[in-house]
Enzyme design. Structure first.
Site, PDB file in Angstrom:
ATOM      1  N   GLU A 191      -9.724   2.764  -5.264  1.00 54.72           N
ATOM      2  CA  GLU A 191      -9.334   4.140  -4.971  1.00 54.72           C
ATOM      3  C   GLU A 191      -8.124   4.628  -5.781  1.00 54.72           C
ATOM      4  O   GLU A 191      -7.107   4.996  -5.223  1.00 54.72           O
ATOM      5  CB  GLU A 191      -9.034   4.267  -3.468  1.00 54.72           C
ATOM      6  N   HIS A 214      -2.880   3.066  -4.747  1.00 56.30           N
ATOM      7  CA  HIS A 214      -2.222   2.726  -3.466  1.00 56.30           C
ATOM      8  C   HIS A 214      -0.780   2.274  -3.715  1.00 56.30           C
ATOM      9  O   HIS A 214      -0.358   1.217  -3.237  1.00 56.30           O
ATOM     10  CB  HIS A 214      -3.028   1.657  -2.728  1.00 56.30           C
ATOM     11  N   ASP A 245       0.860  -1.185   0.000  1.00 60.93           N
ATOM     12  CA  ASP A 245       0.000   0.000   0.000  1.00 60.93           C
ATOM     13  C   ASP A 245       0.895   1.233   0.000  1.00 60.93           C
ATOM     14  O   ASP A 245       2.127   1.118  -0.011  1.00 60.93           O
ATOM     15  CB  ASP A 245      -0.955  -0.006   1.208  1.00 60.93           C
TER      16      ASP A 245
HETATM   17  C1  TNX Z   1     -10.915   1.900   1.995  1.00 65.00           C
HETATM   18  S1  TNX Z   1     -11.655  -0.869   1.126  1.00 65.00           S
HETATM   19  C2  TNX Z   1      -9.801   1.256   1.530  1.00 65.00           C
HETATM   20  C3  TNX Z   1      -8.612   1.106   2.391  1.00 65.00           C
HETATM   21  C4  TNX Z   1      -8.806   1.773   3.719  1.00 65.00           C
HETATM   22  C5  TNX Z   1     -10.211   1.518   4.221  1.00 65.00           C
HETATM   23  C6  TNX Z   1     -10.498   2.070   5.587  1.00 65.00           C
HETATM   24  C7  TNX Z   1     -10.574  -0.502   0.142  1.00 65.00           C
HETATM   25  C8  TNX Z   1     -10.501  -1.384  -0.993  1.00 65.00           C
HETATM   26  N1  TNX Z   1      -9.783   0.577   0.343  1.00 65.00           N
HETATM   27  O1  TNX Z   1      -7.461   1.551   1.738  1.00 65.00           O
HETATM   28  O2  TNX Z   1      -7.863   1.255   4.592  1.00 65.00           O
HETATM   29  O3  TNX Z   1     -11.126   2.109   3.313  1.00 65.00           O
HETATM   30  O4  TNX Z   1     -11.714   1.587   6.076  1.00 65.00           O
END
Ligand code: TNX
Length: 546
Positions: free
Chosen positions: A344, A280, A203
């Site tokens: 994301e 990420h 990450d």
């Molecule tokens: C979303 S769930 C994210 C993570 C964070 C999390 C915190 C997802 C695929 N991505 O990077 O840690 O929310 O709840």
């Protein structure tokens, strides 16, 4: 007075002495098994299990040995580390007998406890392993503090899981867990009959897997120079951020990874590695700046949340890198599914990047988001050629997804429903029911700092991963998964607190979906809690009376 004290001490010593010498612990009055089996019928009487109780195993292949090995562990936990059940071939009375049945699915089992024997019939070694987990729950709770023999109530249990994918994700990038802690997590999973460990290894805040071809990933990418203290106010350069000024890092060597994969396999748990792509990615870009759109050198990220700095899908070198990484990953992980993240991923850098724009023209793409679809499909082709399947977060749907990709639905179940309707396989892990980094109570006073939200155990229990789908579409839902993101997890104690007892609720959704009942669950969880205590696990108490 002094004489009185002496007498009292003598009495105490006698009592303790009796405890320490030969004794048989009686069966607990009302045992129950969690996740709830298909049927569980208690008869009269008990079986007396001692270190001398022999084991009859049907075959001596490796996987059967793993299932029987779980019984060895049980003997060690109850009768002491030296206690190893004697193997015998004879179908003798007074033994624990493992039998195979062609009429059952691999994970199904039948456990029969009679006064003169225990019989475990299963479709495969995994079923036998689950039967031993059930047996463990039938022991008197006091058994785990040492006994010479224990009584197990006579019972006939028929059991098997509803869903084939019963998962837990652990984020080791934000908080690094040691190999020992990862193994304890796998133990917890085994206790709850979960069978997929999704290991979030990379990450923005850390790269945690050794890749021999790219040593900078762990030399540079595994360490962040400091970590945020308290809540993320929303951005690295926010003046209100406070930091712990000590470097924070850690990674698993390939040898350690193999050790974990092997430890999991012996518990019939598949380990799915996750290598985040194309978002990420800051730890990777900090290690090799040419992986990003601008070639700038970044630091491994020290705050949480989403970052614009992502892999550049315009350059061929990005794909060469990912393939190099995945080649080593595939060597280490036999899992059919390989997780490539996909969540994301802002397109901001791509919009300004000449290489990305050229790629869009060359591929006839009209929206930058489609670059993610393009990049994911390329990685998927690489995996399919090697006999593996790509799994990723539901954002993959936004960039266009191939019919063969597996979708992990986290932004609610809508993505999963959409994917199942178009024939993609799905794992449900919605924030509403599966995010164990959220608070477990609305009253957060006294709770350890958490991501936010409110996800009580009853809410986890209420998940119906098949809701809104026709019988035909339901076939595509492989299962469910709990996610433990660790931005706000300080140590393994806290991780356990966030997992338990919510993991037991998820386990019942996964294993016993067609027979859930919340009232029964409460009493089963109360009983299971005794095992948590016996094993020294930390757990939240909101579900329990005290
Ligand atoms: C979303 S769930 C994210 C993570 C964070 C999390 C915190 C997802 C695929 N991505 O990077 O840690 O929310 O709840």
């Amino acid at each position: 007075m002094r004489r009185g004290m002496k007498r009292l001490m003598l009495v105490c010593m006698c009592v303790l002495g009796t405890c320490a010498c030969r004794r048989t612990l009686p069966a607990d009055p009302a045992p129950s098994v969690l996740p709830v089996p298909r049927s569980e019928i208690y008869g009269g009487g008990t079986f007396r299990l001692s270190a001398a109780t022999p084991v009859v195993a049907v075959s001596d292949d490796e996987r059967t040995a793993w299932a029987v090995g779980a019984l060895d562990e049980l003997y060690a936990a109850v009768f002491g580390p030296e206690a190893q059940p004697r193997r015998t071939d004879a179908a003798a009375d007074g033994a624990v007998r493992f039998v195979c049945s062609d009429a059952m699915e691999a994970e199904e089992y039948r456990l029969t406890v009679d006064p003169d024997r225990i019989e475990i019939v299963s479709g495969g070694p995994e079923g036998a392993f689950y039967a031993v987990q059930t047996l463990r729950q039938l022991l008197p709770r006091a058994a785990f503090s040492g006994a010479d023999a224990v009584e197990i109530p006579c019972v006939a249990i028929e059991d098997g899981p509803c869903l084939v994918y019963r998962g837990l994700m652990l984020d080791v990038a934000r908080h690094f867990f040691t190999v020992e802690e990862v193994k304890r997590t796998l133990d917890l999973m085994a206790m709850h009959k979960l069978n997929v460990f999704h290991w979030h290894l990379t990450d923005d805040q850390g790269w945690r897997i050794e890749i021999r071809k790219y040593p900078e990933l762990t030399r540079v990418g595994a360490v962040r120079k400091r970590t945020l203290v308290g809540r993320d106010p929303g951005g690295e350069y926010d003046e209100t951020c406070r930091y712990d000024e000590t470097p924070y890092g850690g990674f698993y060597t390939q040898e350690e990874i193999r050790e974990v994969v092997d430890y999991a396999a012996r518990r019939f748990i598949t380990v799915i590695p996750e290598i985040e792509f194309p978002g990420h990615a800051v730890a990777a870009l900090a290690s090799y700046p040419w992986l990003g759109c601008t070639g700038e050198r970044y630091e491994v990220r020290q705050t949480w949340d989403i970052d614009d700095r992502v892999f550049c899908p315009g350059r061929e070198t990005t794909f060469e890198f990912m393939e190099g990484v995945l080649e080593e990953v595939l060597e280490l992980f036999p899992s059919e599914y390989i997780h490539i993240g996909g969540d994301e991923c802002p397109t901001k850098m791509w919009e300004r990047c000449p290489a990305c724009r050229a790629r869009m023209v060359a591929e006839g793409l009209t929206r930058p988001r489609q670059l993610q679809g393009y990049a994911t499909a390329r990685i998927e082709r690489f995996l399919l050629e090697r006999g593996r399947r790509l799994i990723g977060w539901d954002e993959m749907l936004d960039g266009g997804v191939t019919p063969t990709a597996v979708v992990m639905s986290w932004r609610g179940t809508e993505g999963g429903v959409r994917a199942a309707r178009q024939g993609n396989e799905v794992v449900m892990a919605p924030t509403t029911h599966c995010y164990f980094d959220y608070y477990q109570t609305a009253d957060t006073v006294g709770e350890p700092l958490a991501w936010g939200g409110c996800l009580p155990v009853e809410q986890v229990y209420s998940l119906d991963p098949l809701e809104g789908l026709s019988a035909d579409e339901r076939r595509f839902v492989r299962g469910v998964q709990a996610n433990l993101w660790t931005e706000y997890i300080a140590d393994f104690e806290q991780a356990q607190y966030m997992l338990l007892p919510r993991l037991s609720a998820l386990a019942e959704v996964a294993w016993s979906l067609d027979r859930k009942d919340v009232a029964g669950y409460r009493s089963r969880a109360e009983r299971l809690r005794g095992l948590y205590d016996a094993c020294g696990y930390r757990y939240a108490r909101h579900l329990f009376a005290d």
